[in-house]
Design a protein around this motif. Sequence first.
Motif, PDB file in Angstrom:
ATOM      1  N   LYS A  64       0.833  -1.208   0.000  1.00  0.00           N
ATOM      2  CA  LYS A  64       0.000   0.000   0.000  1.00  0.00           C
ATOM      3  C   LYS A  64       0.866   1.257   0.000  1.00  0.00           C
ATOM      4  N   GLY A  65       1.945   1.216   0.769  1.00  0.00           N
ATOM      5  CA  GLY A  65       2.849   2.361   0.820  1.00  0.00           C
ATOM      6  C   GLY A  65       3.505   2.643  -0.513  1.00  0.00           C
ATOM      7  N   PHE A  66       4.015   1.593  -1.169  1.00  0.00           N
ATOM      8  CA  PHE A  66       4.649   1.770  -2.481  1.00  0.00           C
ATOM      9  C   PHE A  66       3.651   2.323  -3.499  1.00  0.00           C
ATOM     10  N   CYS A  67       2.435   1.773  -3.478  1.00  0.00           N
ATOM     11  CA  CYS A  67       1.408   2.247  -4.411  1.00  0.00           C
ATOM     12  C   CYS A  67       1.029   3.692  -4.115  1.00  0.00           C
ATOM     13  N   LYS A  68       1.046   4.043  -2.853  1.00  0.00           N
ATOM     14  CA  LYS A  68       0.688   5.406  -2.428  1.00  0.00           C
ATOM     15  C   LYS A  68       1.612   6.444  -3.043  1.00  0.00           C
ATOM     16  N   ILE A  69       2.898   6.085  -3.202  1.00  0.00           N
ATOM     17  CA  ILE A  69       3.860   7.034  -3.782  1.00  0.00           C
ATOM     18  C   ILE A  69       4.088   6.758  -5.273  1.00  0.00           C
ATOM     19  N   GLY A  70       3.254   5.869  -5.843  1.00  0.00           N
ATOM     20  CA  GLY A  70       3.320   5.597  -7.278  1.00  0.00           C
ATOM     21  C   GLY A  70       4.428   4.675  -7.711  1.00  0.00           C
ATOM     22  N   ASN A  71       5.026   3.955  -6.755  1.00  0.00           N
ATOM     23  CA  ASN A  71       6.118   3.033  -7.089  1.00  0.00           C
ATOM     24  C   ASN A  71       5.538   1.627  -7.276  1.00  0.00           C
ATOM     25  N   ASN A  72       4.830   1.457  -8.393  1.00  0.00           N
ATOM     26  CA  ASN A  72       4.158   0.189  -8.651  1.00  0.00           C
ATOM     27  C   ASN A  72       5.132  -0.956  -8.886  1.00  0.00           C
ATOM     28  N   PHE A  74       8.024  -1.552  -7.421  1.00  0.00           N
ATOM     29  CA  PHE A  74       8.455  -2.096  -6.133  1.00  0.00           C
ATOM     30  C   PHE A  74       7.336  -2.918  -5.499  1.00  0.00           C
ATOM     31  N   ALA A  75       6.098  -2.445  -5.664  1.00  0.00           N
ATOM     32  CA  ALA A  75       4.951  -3.166  -5.101  1.00  0.00           C
ATOM     33  C   ALA A  75       4.822  -4.544  -5.761  1.00  0.00           C
ATOM     34  N   ILE A  76       4.990  -4.594  -7.075  1.00  0.00           N
ATOM     35  CA  ILE A  76       4.898  -5.867  -7.799  1.00  0.00           C
ATOM     36  C   ILE A  76       6.057  -6.782  -7.415  1.00  0.00           C
ATOM     37  N   GLN A  77       7.243  -6.188  -7.244  1.00  0.00           N
ATOM     38  CA  GLN A  77       8.407  -6.978  -6.822  1.00  0.00           C
ATOM     39  C   GLN A  77       8.164  -7.611  -5.448  1.00  0.00           C
ATOM     40  N   LEU A  78       7.585  -6.846  -4.544  1.00  0.00           N
ATOM     41  CA  LEU A  78       7.277  -7.374  -3.219  1.00  0.00           C
ATOM     42  C   LEU A  78       6.228  -8.473  -3.307  1.00  0.00           C
ATOM     43  N   LEU A  79       5.272  -8.302  -4.207  1.00  0.00           N
ATOM     44  CA  LEU A  79       4.248  -9.327  -4.427  1.00  0.00           C
ATOM     45  C   LEU A  79       4.887 -10.650  -4.838  1.00  0.00           C
ATOM     46  N   THR A  80       5.872 -10.558  -5.735  1.00  0.00           N
ATOM     47  CA  THR A  80       6.589 -11.755  -6.181  1.00  0.00           C
ATOM     48  C   THR A  80       7.405 -12.361  -5.043  1.00  0.00           C
ATOM     49  N   ASN A  81       8.058 -11.497  -4.268  1.00  0.00           N
ATOM     50  CA  ASN A  81       8.894 -11.976  -3.157  1.00  0.00           C
ATOM     51  C   ASN A  81       8.086 -12.672  -2.075  1.00  0.00           C
ATOM     52  N   GLY A  86       7.444 -18.011   0.891  1.00  0.00           N
ATOM     53  CA  GLY A  86       6.638 -19.102   1.417  1.00  0.00           C
ATOM     54  C   GLY A  86       5.253 -18.758   1.919  1.00  0.00           C
ATOM     55  N   PHE A  87       4.783 -17.518   1.677  1.00  0.00           N
ATOM     56  CA  PHE A  87       3.385 -17.257   2.011  1.00  0.00           C
ATOM     57  C   PHE A  87       2.727 -16.515   0.854  1.00  0.00           C
ATOM     58  N   ASN A  88       1.477 -16.867   0.629  1.00  0.00           N
ATOM     59  CA  ASN A  88       0.784 -16.432  -0.581  1.00  0.00           C
ATOM     60  C   ASN A  88       0.143 -15.054  -0.424  1.00  0.00           C
ATOM     61  N   PRO A  89       0.223 -14.231  -1.474  1.00  0.00           N
ATOM     62  CA  PRO A  89      -0.519 -12.970  -1.474  1.00  0.00           C
ATOM     63  C   PRO A  89      -2.019 -13.267  -1.408  1.00  0.00           C
ATOM     64  N   ASP A  90      -2.797 -12.305  -0.959  1.00  0.00           N
ATOM     65  CA  ASP A  90      -4.240 -12.489  -0.902  1.00  0.00           C
ATOM     66  C   ASP A  90      -4.937 -11.466  -1.798  1.00  0.00           C
ATOM     67  N   THR A  91      -6.238 -11.401  -1.685  1.00  0.00           N
ATOM     68  CA  THR A  91      -7.021 -10.485  -2.521  1.00  0.00           C
ATOM     69  C   THR A  91      -6.593  -9.035  -2.320  1.00  0.00           C
ATOM     70  N   VAL A  92      -6.299  -8.672  -1.072  1.00  0.00           N
ATOM     71  CA  VAL A  92      -5.883  -7.292  -0.779  1.00  0.00           C
ATOM     72  C   VAL A  92      -4.558  -6.969  -1.468  1.00  0.00           C
ATOM     73  N   SER A  93      -3.627  -7.910  -1.460  1.00  0.00           N
ATOM     74  CA  SER A  93      -2.311  -7.695  -2.087  1.00  0.00           C
ATOM     75  C   SER A  93      -2.481  -7.315  -3.553  1.00  0.00           C
ATOM     76  N   TYR A  94      -3.243  -8.132  -4.274  1.00  0.00           N
ATOM     77  CA  TYR A  94      -3.447  -7.887  -5.703  1.00  0.00           C
ATOM     78  C   TYR A  94      -4.304  -6.651  -5.953  1.00  0.00           C
ATOM     79  N   SER A  95      -5.391  -6.519  -5.189  1.00  0.00           N
ATOM     80  CA  SER A  95      -6.325  -5.413  -5.431  1.00  0.00           C
ATOM     81  C   SER A  95      -5.666  -4.052  -5.229  1.00  0.00           C
ATOM     82  N   THR A  96      -4.771  -3.964  -4.255  1.00  0.00           N
ATOM     83  CA  THR A  96      -4.085  -2.692  -3.988  1.00  0.00           C
ATOM     84  C   THR A  96      -3.253  -2.260  -5.188  1.00  0.00           C
ATOM     85  N   ILE A  97      -2.524  -3.209  -5.769  1.00  0.00           N
ATOM     86  CA  ILE A  97      -1.681  -2.885  -6.928  1.00  0.00           C
ATOM     87  C   ILE A  97      -2.536  -2.626  -8.159  1.00  0.00           C
ATOM     88  N   ILE A  98      -3.566  -3.442  -8.354  1.00  0.00           N
ATOM     89  CA  ILE A  98      -4.465  -3.251  -9.500  1.00  0.00           C
ATOM     90  C   ILE A  98      -5.091  -1.862  -9.459  1.00  0.00           C
TER      91      ILE A  98
END
Length: 262
Positions: A64-72, A74-81, A86-98
């Motif tokens: 949310k922080g990365f998206c807030k400053i327009g650094n999409n 980094f947000a996508i990179q964190l999603l991949t990481n 070993g833990f899966n992104p959820d609906t909030v993870s994807y929806s925030t970036i989308i």
Amino acid sequence: MRFVFSVLGTFFKLGLQPDVITFSTIIHGFVLDNQVPEAARVFTKMVEGGHCKPNVVVCNTLIKGFCKIGNNSFAIQLLTNMEERGFNPDTVSYSTIIDSLAKGTLIDEALKLFAEMIRRGIAPDVVTYTSLIQGLCDIGRCKQATRLLNYMVSQSVFPDLVTFNVLVDTLCKDGKVVEAQSVIEIMFQRHIEPDTITYNSVMDGYCLRGEMDEAEKVFDLMVWKGSMVNVRSCNILINGYCKSKNVDQAYRGLQGFRGNDF
């Protein structure tokens, strides 16, 4: 926030071990304070220091922080990481970036992420769909937005008032008031009551088409429903009168609005 590291230092001096809630609170605080790079540094220390393993909530906060400053990126990179750790992104993870991509007119990238989300079995919610519909409407791809709305319903994710208002507003701005009225009919069928924003959009659509009689009917309906008319409603009607070169009616309307405390 300037005292947070002093408090964290006291943790260690007292032999206390900060846990995931501690770090989550700190990261959330820096994001709220628009200090996203500082939040990212805390996250890195959390991971590299081995103090505790971040969870989905911590990652979503930083996304949310990365998206807030327009650094999409980094947000996508964190999603991949997240998956690599070993833990899966959820609906909030994807929806925030989308939502961030769609607001930045990067709608095709947002749709790709949406497709990936579905492929991984993560169910989009009404927020996800509304972000995409808004993004498509913002760049004039209204037909695609309508198809997405239909797909949304087919997946048993039902639009809310915000979703419908996005579509109604875009259709009206394109002069497609008849289509907008059809959308409103669907709203009634789903027991969703149009609000001031809905009717303002329709009234504005009629004004753009120069159909002032229809615009007045919408305004009268809003008055009849009670407490729906606002200053924007009045301005839309006045603007419509002026554009149709009916300045006298615009002035009479202005006097009437004043008399009704608008």
